[in-house]
Design a protein around this motif. Sequence first.
Motif, PDB file in Angstrom:
ATOM      1  N   GLU A   1       0.807  -1.212   0.000  1.00 41.89           N
ATOM      2  CA  GLU A   1       0.000   0.000   0.000  1.00 41.89           C
ATOM      3  C   GLU A   1       0.841   1.264   0.000  1.00 41.89           C
ATOM      4  N   PHE A   2       2.005   1.238   0.650  1.00 43.02           N
ATOM      5  CA  PHE A   2       2.838   2.427   0.762  1.00 43.02           C
ATOM      6  C   PHE A   2       4.138   2.303  -0.036  1.00 43.02           C
ATOM      7  N   ALA A   3       4.134   1.424  -1.030  1.00 43.04           N
ATOM      8  CA  ALA A   3       5.315   1.259  -1.878  1.00 43.04           C
ATOM      9  C   ALA A   3       5.668   2.587  -2.535  1.00 43.04           C
ATOM     10  N   GLY A   4       6.951   2.934  -2.484  1.00 47.30           N
ATOM     11  CA  GLY A   4       7.414   4.179  -3.079  1.00 47.30           C
ATOM     12  C   GLY A   4       7.293   5.384  -2.166  1.00 47.30           C
ATOM     13  N   LYS A   5       6.676   5.226  -1.007  1.00 49.11           N
ATOM     14  CA  LYS A   5       6.511   6.327  -0.060  1.00 49.11           C
ATOM     15  C   LYS A   5       7.702   6.389   0.898  1.00 49.11           C
ATOM     16  N   VAL A   6       8.024   7.600   1.306  1.00 48.59           N
ATOM     17  CA  VAL A   6       9.068   7.823   2.303  1.00 48.59           C
ATOM     18  C   VAL A   6       8.403   8.369   3.558  1.00 48.59           C
ATOM     19  N   ALA A   7       8.527   7.633   4.658  1.00 51.56           N
ATOM     20  CA  ALA A   7       7.880   7.998   5.919  1.00 51.56           C
ATOM     21  C   ALA A   7       8.933   8.351   6.957  1.00 51.56           C
ATOM     22  N   VAL A   8       8.777   9.518   7.573  1.00 55.40           N
ATOM     23  CA  VAL A   8       9.674   9.964   8.644  1.00 55.40           C
ATOM     24  C   VAL A   8       8.904   9.913   9.962  1.00 55.40           C
ATOM     25  N   ILE A   9       9.481   9.242  10.949  1.00 58.40           N
ATOM     26  CA  ILE A   9       8.818   9.053  12.235  1.00 58.40           C
ATOM     27  C   ILE A   9       9.737   9.535  13.343  1.00 58.40           C
ATOM     28  N   THR A  10       9.302  10.533  14.102  1.00 62.25           N
ATOM     29  CA  THR A  10      10.103  10.983  15.240  1.00 62.25           C
ATOM     30  C   THR A  10       9.757  10.142  16.468  1.00 62.25           C
ATOM     31  N   GLY A  11      10.706  10.048  17.379  1.00 57.89           N
ATOM     32  CA  GLY A  11      10.509   9.151  18.518  1.00 57.89           C
ATOM     33  C   GLY A  11      10.346   7.728  18.033  1.00 57.89           C
ATOM     34  N   GLY A  12      11.106   7.380  16.992  1.00 56.58           N
ATOM     35  CA  GLY A  12      10.891   6.113  16.300  1.00 56.58           C
ATOM     36  C   GLY A  12      11.644   4.921  16.838  1.00 56.58           C
ATOM     37  N   GLY A  13      12.421   5.110  17.893  1.00 59.83           N
ATOM     38  CA  GLY A  13      13.261   4.023  18.370  1.00 59.83           C
ATOM     39  C   GLY A  13      12.567   2.980  19.215  1.00 59.83           C
TER      40      GLY A  13
ATOM     41  N   GLY B   1       6.295   4.711  18.090  1.00 57.42           N
ATOM     42  CA  GLY B   1       7.080   5.104  16.931  1.00 57.42           C
ATOM     43  C   GLY B   1       7.657   3.909  16.203  1.00 57.42           C
ATOM     44  N   LYS B   2       8.205   2.991  16.952  1.00 54.77           N
ATOM     45  CA  LYS B   2       8.745   1.762  16.357  1.00 54.77           C
ATOM     46  C   LYS B   2       7.634   0.937  15.715  1.00 54.77           C
TER      47      LYS B   2
ATOM     48  N   ALA C   1      16.213  -0.432  16.040  1.00 54.00           N
ATOM     49  CA  ALA C   1      14.825  -0.637  15.637  1.00 54.00           C
ATOM     50  C   ALA C   1      14.734  -0.778  14.124  1.00 54.00           C
ATOM     51  N   ALA C   2      15.457   0.066  13.403  1.00 51.15           N
ATOM     52  CA  ALA C   2      15.425   0.032  11.940  1.00 51.15           C
ATOM     53  C   ALA C   2      15.980  -1.282  11.402  1.00 51.15           C
ATOM     54  N   ALA C   3      16.977  -1.834  12.083  1.00 50.61           N
ATOM     55  CA  ALA C   3      17.618  -3.066  11.617  1.00 50.61           C
ATOM     56  C   ALA C   3      16.645  -4.240  11.546  1.00 50.61           C
ATOM     57  N   GLY C   4      15.568  -4.168  12.322  1.00 47.43           N
ATOM     58  CA  GLY C   4      14.598  -5.256  12.333  1.00 47.43           C
ATOM     59  C   GLY C   4      13.458  -5.071  11.362  1.00 47.43           C
ATOM     60  N   MET C   5      13.579  -4.106  10.447  1.00 47.50           N
ATOM     61  CA  MET C   5      12.467  -3.798   9.543  1.00 47.50           C
ATOM     62  C   MET C   5      12.735  -4.197   8.097  1.00 47.50           C
ATOM     63  N   GLY C   6      13.483  -5.268   7.939  1.00 40.91           N
ATOM     64  CA  GLY C   6      13.626  -5.868   6.622  1.00 40.91           C
ATOM     65  C   GLY C   6      14.349  -5.034   5.589  1.00 40.91           C
ATOM     66  N   GLY C   7      15.287  -4.203   6.018  1.00 41.50           N
ATOM     67  CA  GLY C   7      16.056  -3.418   5.071  1.00 41.50           C
ATOM     68  C   GLY C   7      15.340  -2.219   4.514  1.00 41.50           C
ATOM     69  N   ARG C   8      14.133  -1.934   5.009  1.00 41.39           N
ATOM     70  CA  ARG C   8      13.358  -0.797   4.503  1.00 41.39           C
ATOM     71  C   ARG C   8      13.470   0.433   5.400  1.00 41.39           C
ATOM     72  N   ALA C   9      14.321   0.376   6.417  1.00 43.01           N
ATOM     73  CA  ALA C   9      14.351   1.473   7.382  1.00 43.01           C
ATOM     74  C   ALA C   9      15.773   1.845   7.749  1.00 43.01           C
ATOM     75  N   VAL C  10      15.928   3.109   8.151  1.00 44.50           N
ATOM     76  CA  VAL C  10      17.190   3.592   8.701  1.00 44.50           C
ATOM     77  C   VAL C  10      16.867   4.344   9.984  1.00 44.50           C
ATOM     78  N   GLY C  11      17.805   4.359  10.903  1.00 40.44           N
ATOM     79  CA  GLY C  11      17.632   5.061  12.158  1.00 40.44           C
ATOM     80  C   GLY C  11      18.639   6.181  12.284  1.00 40.44           C
ATOM     81  N   LEU C  12      18.167   7.369  12.663  1.00 38.78           N
ATOM     82  CA  LEU C  12      19.026   8.538  12.768  1.00 38.78           C
ATOM     83  C   LEU C  12      18.861   9.212  14.123  1.00 38.78           C
ATOM     84  N   ASN C  13      19.936   9.830  14.576  1.00 40.88           N
ATOM     85  CA  ASN C  13      19.888  10.614  15.804  1.00 40.88           C
ATOM     86  C   ASN C  13      19.332  11.999  15.505  1.00 40.88           C
TER      87      ASN C  13
END
Length: 250
Positions: free
Chosen positions: A6-18, A22-23, A49-61
């Motif tokens: 459903e969200f293929a091609g979308k870029v989602a930014v989530i704060t407090g995502g760790g 958020g996770k 948290a991002a590492a467990g999302m199948g390569g579709r996520a990155v985690g930033l400070n």
Amino acid sequence: MSAEGEFAGKVAVITGGGRGLGKAFGEALAARGATVVLIDLDGKVAAAAAAGMGGRAVGLNGDVADEAGMAALMDRIAAEHGGIDLLINNAGIHSAEANEFIGTLGIARTRRMFDVNVWGVIHCCLAARPHMAGRQGAAVINIASMAAYGAQKAYGVTKLAVRGLTMSFAHEFAGDGIRVNAIAPGLILTDTIRAELAQPVIEHVTAMQIIPRPGEERDIVETMLWLASDRSSFVTGETIRVSGGVTLQI
């Protein structure tokens, strides 16, 4: 389109995502095809948290209270991923210890709560806006709280402000094709809440609800998915209460 894409091609930014909601938001969006960027004050937690999302996520400070820092971070995310489609303003100070009257909490702690819970939303919305403008289905979702209804203590006042910002930004961003909505959760039994609240408090709040079961992360996640999708394309400026009916008592 299947729910998985459903969200293929979308870029989602989530704060407090760790961690916490958020996770959970990140996991749900990544599972449905989105590229997810988790921002957290603890960059290591976000990366884990991002590492467990199948390569579709990155985690930033990142600290949402840092205006310049968030502007630079949104610019970086947009440059690396081609823009931003979804912004979920989830970062917030919400511990039971912080849920006090302003005089009890004190000026310094109250200011920090406003810096994160209120100014954080403003910083992120304004920083993400130019990278979301004109993108099909662009949406901002703010996380308010049932404490915003009948607000008395500092935390509830910050979340009342989030409701107001949601309405204001819905008007302001409409010309850019960006919808802005909020979710006001009731008592949701995340790991943090389970650790902070005594069982008698949980039972007391649950007894106030019309639906007599504890709220779960999935209840908020499903609402988020609806607001983030084209299924809610005629909805903006709204705060949706997801509290088992407890807010009807206020």
